[in-house]
Write a protein that holds these residues in place. Structure first.
Motif, PDB file in Angstrom:
ATOM      1  N   ALA A 246      41.878  10.712  54.975  1.00  0.00           N
ATOM      2  CA  ALA A 246      41.705   9.255  54.968  1.00  0.00           C
ATOM      3  C   ALA A 246      42.798   8.482  54.239  1.00  0.00           C
ATOM      4  O   ALA A 246      42.827   7.258  54.303  1.00  0.00           O
ATOM      5  N   ASP A 247      43.710   9.168  53.564  1.00  0.00           N
ATOM      6  CA  ASP A 247      44.720   8.477  52.759  1.00  0.00           C
ATOM      7  C   ASP A 247      45.978   8.199  53.580  1.00  0.00           C
ATOM      8  O   ASP A 247      46.844   9.055  53.758  1.00  0.00           O
ATOM      9  N   ILE A 248      46.079   6.977  54.115  1.00  0.00           N
ATOM     10  CA  ILE A 248      47.262   6.537  54.859  1.00  0.00           C
ATOM     11  C   ILE A 248      47.975   5.478  54.023  1.00  0.00           C
ATOM     12  O   ILE A 248      47.363   4.507  53.581  1.00  0.00           O
ATOM     13  N   GLU A 249      49.257   5.694  53.785  1.00  0.00           N
ATOM     14  CA  GLU A 249      50.031   4.813  52.905  1.00  0.00           C
ATOM     15  C   GLU A 249      51.193   4.166  53.652  1.00  0.00           C
ATOM     16  O   GLU A 249      51.522   4.564  54.775  1.00  0.00           O
ATOM     17  N   ASP A 250      51.797   3.174  53.011  1.00  0.00           N
ATOM     18  CA  ASP A 250      53.026   2.572  53.542  1.00  0.00           C
ATOM     19  C   ASP A 250      54.185   2.955  52.633  1.00  0.00           C
ATOM     20  O   ASP A 250      54.648   2.163  51.821  1.00  0.00           O
ATOM     21  N   HIS A 251      54.629   4.199  52.767  1.00  0.00           N
ATOM     22  CA  HIS A 251      55.778   4.646  51.976  1.00  0.00           C
ATOM     23  C   HIS A 251      57.104   4.282  52.633  1.00  0.00           C
ATOM     24  O   HIS A 251      58.162   4.430  52.028  1.00  0.00           O
ATOM     25  N   SER A 252      57.044   3.798  53.885  1.00  0.00           N
ATOM     26  CA  SER A 252      58.282   3.509  54.617  1.00  0.00           C
ATOM     27  C   SER A 252      58.915   2.197  54.174  1.00  0.00           C
ATOM     28  O   SER A 252      60.113   1.985  54.372  1.00  0.00           O
ATOM     29  N   GLY A 253      58.096   1.299  53.620  1.00  0.00           N
ATOM     30  CA  GLY A 253      58.629   0.009  53.210  1.00  0.00           C
ATOM     31  C   GLY A 253      58.621  -1.042  54.298  1.00  0.00           C
ATOM     32  O   GLY A 253      59.095  -2.170  54.092  1.00  0.00           O
ATOM     33  N   TRP A 254      58.050  -0.729  55.467  1.00  0.00           N
ATOM     34  CA  TRP A 254      58.024  -1.706  56.555  1.00  0.00           C
ATOM     35  C   TRP A 254      56.903  -2.736  56.390  1.00  0.00           C
ATOM     36  O   TRP A 254      56.783  -3.673  57.174  1.00  0.00           O
ATOM     37  N   GLY A 255      56.070  -2.561  55.377  1.00  0.00           N
ATOM     38  CA  GLY A 255      55.022  -3.548  55.103  1.00  0.00           C
ATOM     39  C   GLY A 255      53.791  -3.388  55.958  1.00  0.00           C
ATOM     40  O   GLY A 255      52.958  -4.296  56.025  1.00  0.00           O
ATOM     41  N   SER A 256      53.640  -2.252  56.604  1.00  0.00           N
ATOM     42  CA  SER A 256      52.487  -2.032  57.471  1.00  0.00           C
ATOM     43  C   SER A 256      52.113  -0.558  57.451  1.00  0.00           C
ATOM     44  O   SER A 256      52.928   0.309  57.791  1.00  0.00           O
ATOM     45  N   ARG A 257      50.865  -0.273  57.054  1.00  0.00           N
ATOM     46  CA  ARG A 257      50.407   1.114  57.075  1.00  0.00           C
ATOM     47  C   ARG A 257      50.311   1.624  58.509  1.00  0.00           C
ATOM     48  O   ARG A 257      50.547   2.806  58.768  1.00  0.00           O
ATOM     49  N   GLY A 258      49.973   0.723  59.446  1.00  0.00           N
ATOM     50  CA  GLY A 258      49.887   1.112  60.844  1.00  0.00           C
ATOM     51  C   GLY A 258      51.227   1.559  61.403  1.00  0.00           C
ATOM     52  O   GLY A 258      51.327   2.588  62.087  1.00  0.00           O
ATOM     53  N   PHE A 259      52.278   0.788  61.099  1.00  0.00           N
ATOM     54  CA  PHE A 259      53.600   1.151  61.607  1.00  0.00           C
ATOM     55  C   PHE A 259      54.127   2.402  60.904  1.00  0.00           C
ATOM     56  O   PHE A 259      54.779   3.245  61.532  1.00  0.00           O
ATOM     57  N   SER A 260      53.830   2.525  59.619  1.00  0.00           N
ATOM     58  CA  SER A 260      54.236   3.736  58.893  1.00  0.00           C
ATOM     59  C   SER A 260      53.556   4.960  59.488  1.00  0.00           C
ATOM     60  O   SER A 260      54.156   6.040  59.562  1.00  0.00           O
ATOM     61  N   PHE A 261      52.303   4.781  59.923  1.00  0.00           N
ATOM     62  CA  PHE A 261      51.590   5.875  60.587  1.00  0.00           C
ATOM     63  C   PHE A 261      52.313   6.279  61.871  1.00  0.00           C
ATOM     64  O   PHE A 261      52.494   7.470  62.154  1.00  0.00           O
ATOM     65  N   LEU A 262      52.759   5.301  62.647  1.00  0.00           N
ATOM     66  CA  LEU A 262      53.456   5.594  63.905  1.00  0.00           C
ATOM     67  C   LEU A 262      54.757   6.349  63.660  1.00  0.00           C
ATOM     68  O   LEU A 262      55.124   7.234  64.443  1.00  0.00           O
ATOM     69  N   LEU A 263      55.449   6.015  62.587  1.00  0.00           N
ATOM     70  CA  LEU A 263      56.688   6.723  62.271  1.00  0.00           C
ATOM     71  C   LEU A 263      56.435   8.198  61.992  1.00  0.00           C
ATOM     72  O   LEU A 263      57.334   9.037  62.150  1.00  0.00           O
TER      73      LEU A 263
END
Length: 544
Positions: A246-263
């Motif tokens: 359940a732990d989804i983070e925004d470590h990419s810096g794009w400001g979106s956990r959803g987009f970071s998930f896609l990456l």
């Protein structure tokens, strides 16, 4: 899946896909071993060079080994956890594996009808109108060739990274730094030596390759299960189920956990591709029209399950401060640090050995597929000095020249890593988009020209699900390819920029420029006999 009836109304069509001359009651494609040569001949080639030595089990083993989850997945596991957190690694793999099965099933349906060394490249001949075949086949062939070549080169490079990471692990740690730290030149040197070993193996006879490949899948599966058990038993401090799932983070810096998930899909996209690698061995496989599609789908299923097991296990074994301890491990490889934490220097090295071994199996299998694709491409005179690369060695009965062309080309790609890590990473990142786009281009053409080109199904068919699954596969690959061309971190700098789109644009312009400059006057697409008939179990004259 809908079973194929023993007979159906089919057209006798020209090899170029012209309008049917007549409709007759005919059997579907042959599926018994004695008909392999006649099937190939009616597709348009003679069984006079390559030898059919691969059996059902060596074909399945080959299909599983070319995906090589235990080798490839650890090499890229650091990506999803570093951009989207722990749960991203798990769910991106699960979703990506389901979509991989969709794409693989669509690929299997087409290559079941036309099982040749050209794979999906050859299928273009029979889903596109004759006047458009050349340009479609040219683009798809080059995309497939380059996707496979960058994949082979990247596999050799990651083997170099893993071997030297093992050397670092055993060199002694002092003040957070290992006594030995590999240089880019050393990594490239190991990669080139690895490629030469690949080449030596792939130059063997088909019978020898069958005997070697037969062991690839069993070792892969047993080693994967063994490592997962060892990690879960030996890791002293494991994370909670909530952390893992359940732990989804925004470590990419794009400001979106959803987009970071896609990456995070970069991991599964890089591993779960090259579905048609098995089909490039079709002219060396008994009953390829049946066994090839079966092996493709079974390999994706087995690899999807094993990969999910690995992702869940690795994620349970992360540390609370995994971004510092694991992602930025002094070993240079996150999974190597997970092994080290669980088994110490000796146990960690032992587990890393099996990962390297499986990655080696994958690299050899991938080079074998790339060499057969090169042979098929050269057979149609799509490469410079095609007569040289399409030659089959009289001693081994295999296209040895094509093998060493791929080896040299991949060595040259790896040499770029000495001067620029960013550039070589961008080149390697082309593997998944190039391969998947080459597949869906054929699927798109199949749907686009469905009313203009008569398609003769093989033994494996998706039936009523064919059209919706084809469109789903096309939509998914287009969507995820756009995502994978994005930089994985923000702010974007010269160091973390994803240069894959730049390299892809260069390759596209080069191949199309070459086409318009002169290739279009000579290249006509896959070259076949004048007539191609539906293959039955009796002699061709019966259906004349």
């Amino acid at each position: 899946m809908d079973p194929v009836p023993p007979y159906h109304r089919s057209a006798i069509v020209s090899a170029g896909g012209k309008e049917p001359r007549a409709f007759v009651e005919q059997p579907v494609m042959a599926t018994i071993e004695d008909d392999d040569e006649r099937l190939l001949a009616r597709i348009g080639y003679k069984q006079q060079e390559l030898r059919r030595e691969f059996t059902k089990w060596s074909t399945v083993s080959y299909a599983i080994s070319i995906l090589g989850v235990l080798g490839s997945q650890p090499a890229t596991y650091g990506v999803p956890i570093s951009v989207g957190g722990p749960a991203t690694a798990v769910w991106a793999w699960f979703i990506g594996s389901v979509m991989a099965m969709v794409i693989a099933s669509c690929v299997a349906e087409l290559v079941s009808a036309y099982p040749t060394a050209g794979g999906m490249y050859f299928v273009t001949k029979h889903v596109v109108p004759e006047k458009h075949v050349a340009i479609w086949a040219w683009v798809i062939g080059w995309a497939n060739f380059l996707g496979q070549a960058t994949g082979v080169a990247s596999l050799a490079y990651t083997i170099g990274q893993m071997i030297l990471a093992g050397a670092s692990m055993n060199s002694g740690l002092e003040d957070g730094t290992y006594a030995y730290s590999p240089t880019p030149a050393q990594t490239v040197l190991v990669a080139i030596l690895t490629l030469f070993i690949f080449g030596a193996i792939c130059s063997l006879t088909t019978r020898a390759l069958h005997r070697i490949v037969l062991w690839f899948a069993p070792i892969n599966i047993l080693a994967t299960v063994g490592i997962c058990i060892a990690l879960l038993v030996l890791t002293p401090d494991k994370r909670s189920a909530k952390f893992v799932f359940a732990d989804i983070e925004d470590h990419s810096g794009w400001g979106s956990r959803g987009f970071s998930f896609l990456l995070g899909f970069l991991n599964v996209a890089w591993v779960m591709t090259d579905y048609d690698g098995t089909t490039h061995m079709s002219e060396e496989t008994h009953d390829a029209a049946v066994r090839g599609p079966l092996a493709i789908r079974l390999a994706v299923l087995v690899s999807g399950v094993l990969g999910l097991l690995l992702n869940i296990t690795f994620t349970f074994c992360l540390t609370p401060t995994y971004m510092d301890d694991i992602v930025h491990s002094p070993t240079g490889l996150p999974v190597a640090q997970i092994f080290l934490n669980a088994g110490g220097r000796g146990g960690g090295t032992f587990m890393l050995f099996w990962v390297i071994l499986i990655q080696f199996f994958t690299g050899a299998s991938a080079l074998l597929a790339n060499a057969r694709m090169t042979y098929a491409f050269a057979r149609d005179e799509a490469l410079p000095f095609s007569s040289l690369w399409s030659k089959v060695n009289k001693v081994t009965g295999t296209p040895v020249n094509a093998v060493w062309l791929v080896v040299v080309f991949c060595c040259l790609l790896n040499l770029i890593g000495i001067g620029s890590t960013e550039t070589i990473t961008a080149i390697f990142n082309l593997c998944a988009p190039c391969l998947d786009l080459s597949y869906v281009a054929v699927l798109f053409a199949h749907q686009l020209y469905a009313d203009k080109v008569q398609f003769i199904s093989g033994p494996f068919t998706l039936g009523k699900w064919s059209k919706p699954l084809n469109y789903l596969a096309i939509a998914w690959v287009l969507f995820i390819s756009v995502v994978l061309f994005f930089p994985t971190a923000k702010p974007v700098t010269a160091t973390n920029m994803n240069y894959a789109i730049v390299v892809a644009a260069f390759v596209g312009l080069f191949s199309l420029g070459w086409w318009w400059a002169g290739a279009r006057h000579k290249y006509t697409g896959p070259r076949t006999q004048e007539l191609m008939h539906v293959v039955g179990t009796s002699e061709p004259d019966e259906y004349a």
